[in-house]
Design an enzyme around this catalytic site. Structure first.
Site, PDB file in Angstrom:
ATOM      1  N   LYS A  28       0.705  -1.283  -0.103  1.00 63.45           N
ATOM      2  CA  LYS A  28       0.017   0.386  -0.024  1.00 63.45           C
ATOM      3  C   LYS A  28       0.640   1.063   0.259  1.00 63.45           C
ATOM      4  CE  LYS A  28      -3.382   2.525   2.706  1.00 63.45           C
ATOM      5  NZ  LYS A  28      -3.584   3.117   4.115  1.00 63.45           N
TER       6      LYS A  28
ATOM      7  N   ALA B 194      -0.337   8.472   2.402  1.00 62.81           N
ATOM      8  CA  ALA B 194      -0.365   9.852   2.556  1.00 62.81           C
ATOM      9  C   ALA B 194       0.660   9.511   3.551  1.00 62.81           C
ATOM     10  CB  ALA B 194      -1.611   9.780   2.834  1.00 62.81           C
TER      11      ALA B 194
ATOM     12  N   ASP C   3      -7.080   6.913  14.641  1.00 66.78           N
ATOM     13  CA  ASP C   3      -7.400   6.438  13.284  1.00 66.78           C
ATOM     14  C   ASP C   3      -8.865   6.034  13.779  1.00 66.78           C
ATOM     15  OD1 ASP C   3      -7.452   6.960  11.120  1.00 66.78           O
ATOM     16  OD2 ASP C   3      -5.857   6.304  10.697  1.00 66.78           O
TER      17      ASP C   3
HETATM   18  N1  LIG Z   1       0.679  -6.748  10.427  1.00 65.44           N
HETATM   19  C1  LIG Z   1      -0.437  -6.656   9.270  1.00 65.44           C
HETATM   20  N2  LIG Z   1      -0.773  -7.531   8.455  1.00 65.44           N
HETATM   21  C2  LIG Z   1      -1.575  -7.654   7.422  1.00 65.44           C
HETATM   22  N3  LIG Z   1      -1.898  -6.483   6.478  1.00 65.44           N
HETATM   23  C3  LIG Z   1      -1.390  -5.613   7.285  1.00 65.44           C
HETATM   24  C4  LIG Z   1      -0.682  -5.066   8.603  1.00 65.44           C
HETATM   25  N4  LIG Z   1      -0.102  -3.606   8.505  1.00 65.44           N
HETATM   26  C5  LIG Z   1      -0.878  -3.059   7.908  1.00 65.44           C
HETATM   27  N5  LIG Z   1      -1.642  -4.150   6.695  1.00 65.44           N
HETATM   28  C6  LIG Z   1      -2.568  -4.037   5.919  1.00 65.44           C
HETATM   29  O1  LIG Z   1      -1.765  -2.011   4.538  1.00 65.44           O
HETATM   30  C7  LIG Z   1      -2.898  -0.822   5.186  1.00 65.44           C
HETATM   31  C8  LIG Z   1      -2.034   0.186   5.578  1.00 65.44           C
HETATM   32  O2  LIG Z   1      -1.896  -0.315   6.783  1.00 65.44           O
HETATM   33  P1  LIG Z   1      -1.990   1.212   8.329  1.00 65.44           P
HETATM   34  O3  LIG Z   1      -0.944   0.447   9.295  1.00 65.44           O
HETATM   35  O4  LIG Z   1      -3.158   1.175   8.598  1.00 65.44           O
HETATM   36  O5  LIG Z   1      -1.049   2.745   7.938  1.00 65.44           O
HETATM   37  P2  LIG Z   1      -1.685   3.599   7.067  1.00 65.44           P
HETATM   38  O6  LIG Z   1      -1.010   4.416   7.911  1.00 65.44           O
HETATM   39  O7  LIG Z   1      -1.536   3.941   5.868  1.00 65.44           O
HETATM   40  O8  LIG Z   1      -3.231   3.968   7.420  1.00 65.44           O
HETATM   41  C9  LIG Z   1      -3.635  -1.380   6.245  1.00 65.44           C
HETATM   42  O9  LIG Z   1      -5.116  -1.248   6.297  1.00 65.44           O
HETATM   43  C10 LIG Z   1      -3.388  -3.461   5.785  1.00 65.44           C
HETATM   44  O10 LIG Z   1      -3.990  -3.470   4.939  1.00 65.44           O
HETATM   45 MG   LIG Z   2      -4.708   2.417   7.950  1.00 63.95          MG
END
Ligand SMILES: Nc1ncnc2c1ncn2[C@@H]1O[C@H](COP(=O)(O)OP(=O)(O)O)[C@@H](O)[C@H]1O
Ligand SMILES: [Mg+2]
Length: 206
Positions: free
Chosen positions: A5, A8, A117
């Site tokens: 992903k 931002a 969040d």
């Molecule tokens: N530990 C994890 N295991 C599986 N998927 C993850 C994990 N951490 C993040 N993701 C995936 O990546 C996406 C973005 O991570 P996140 O920590 O929410 O960052 P952001 O600040 O960009 O929202 C999550 O919505 C999920 O789909």
């Molecule tokens: Mg997130």
């Protein structure tokens, strides 16, 4: 390493740690921000996220294991949770996941932590259990106002990402939240959510 992903704030990569799948969460430098301030913000969010990911486990909130934290690069290497983000669920699964999110939120609040969040993308359903992620904006606080802000954000997200099921999802969330936080505190927080919403309307009129 595979880019999962582009966000931002930073990018999320799928990688390996000692032969198991792992997630690398990065925080990018922002050129438009003052460099010293930018480093401070990225570092404090990294520290906050990694600390709270580990800390909330003792309240029974499931989170990925933190494998490594790099304070200079502002990266966190953590356990990959196999499953689906709640945002991608539908029907009864989504309704029951929202109750689970409510319970988790209530447990966090009871222990003096606001998530900061609360969106359905920050919860992963894995083997019937919900994992919470993305604690970069979390805070230690017991203030009613702060907890109400968490709820208000979640309600807004339901209204935008899940509008056709908004009512049942919100009431399911509240059921879970009340079961964790208790009746009195629940009433106080919900009252404050109405106050915030009142402010919103006032702001629109003016
Ligand atoms: N530990 C994890 N295991 C599986 N998927 C993850 C994990 N951490 C993040 N993701 C995936 O990546 C996406 C973005 O991570 P996140 O920590 O929410 O960052 P952001 O600040 O960009 O929202 C999550 O919505 C999920 O789909
Ligand atoms: Mg997130």
């Amino acid at each position: 390493m595979k880019l999962l992903k582009k966000g931002a704030e930073g990018d999320i990569f799928l990688t390996r740690y000692e032969n198991v799948l792992a997630i690398l969460k990065t925080r990018k430098k922002k050129q438009y921000r003052n460099q010293i301030l930018d480093n401070k913000i990225r570092k404090s969010r990294t520290v906050r996220e990694s600390t709270i990911l580990s800390e909330v486990k003792k309240f029974g909130v499931r989170t990925p294991l933190v494998y490594q934290v790099n304070h200079n690069d502002c990266t966190i290497l953590m356990q990959h949770i196999k499953g689906n983000v709640v945002r991608d669920l539908t029907g009864n699964k989504l309704i029951s996941a929202c109750k689970g999110i409510g319970k988790i939120t209530g447990t966090l609040h009871k222990n003096g932590i606001m998530h900061g969040d609360l969106t359905t993308s920050n919860f992963i359903l894995s083997n019937g259990k919900i994992y919470t992620i993305d604690f970069g904006l979390s805070q230690r606080t017991t203030r009613i106002e702060d907890h109400a802000v968490d709820l208000r954000l979640f309600k807004e997200i339901l209204n935008s990402a899940h509008v056709s099921m908004m009512k049942s999802l919100w009431s399911s969330f509240l059921k879970g939240y009340r079961s964790a936080i208790g009746y009195n505190r629940y009433n106080q927080i919900l009252n404050h959510v109405s106050v915030i919403e009142g402010r919103g309307r006032y702001a629109q009129v003016v």
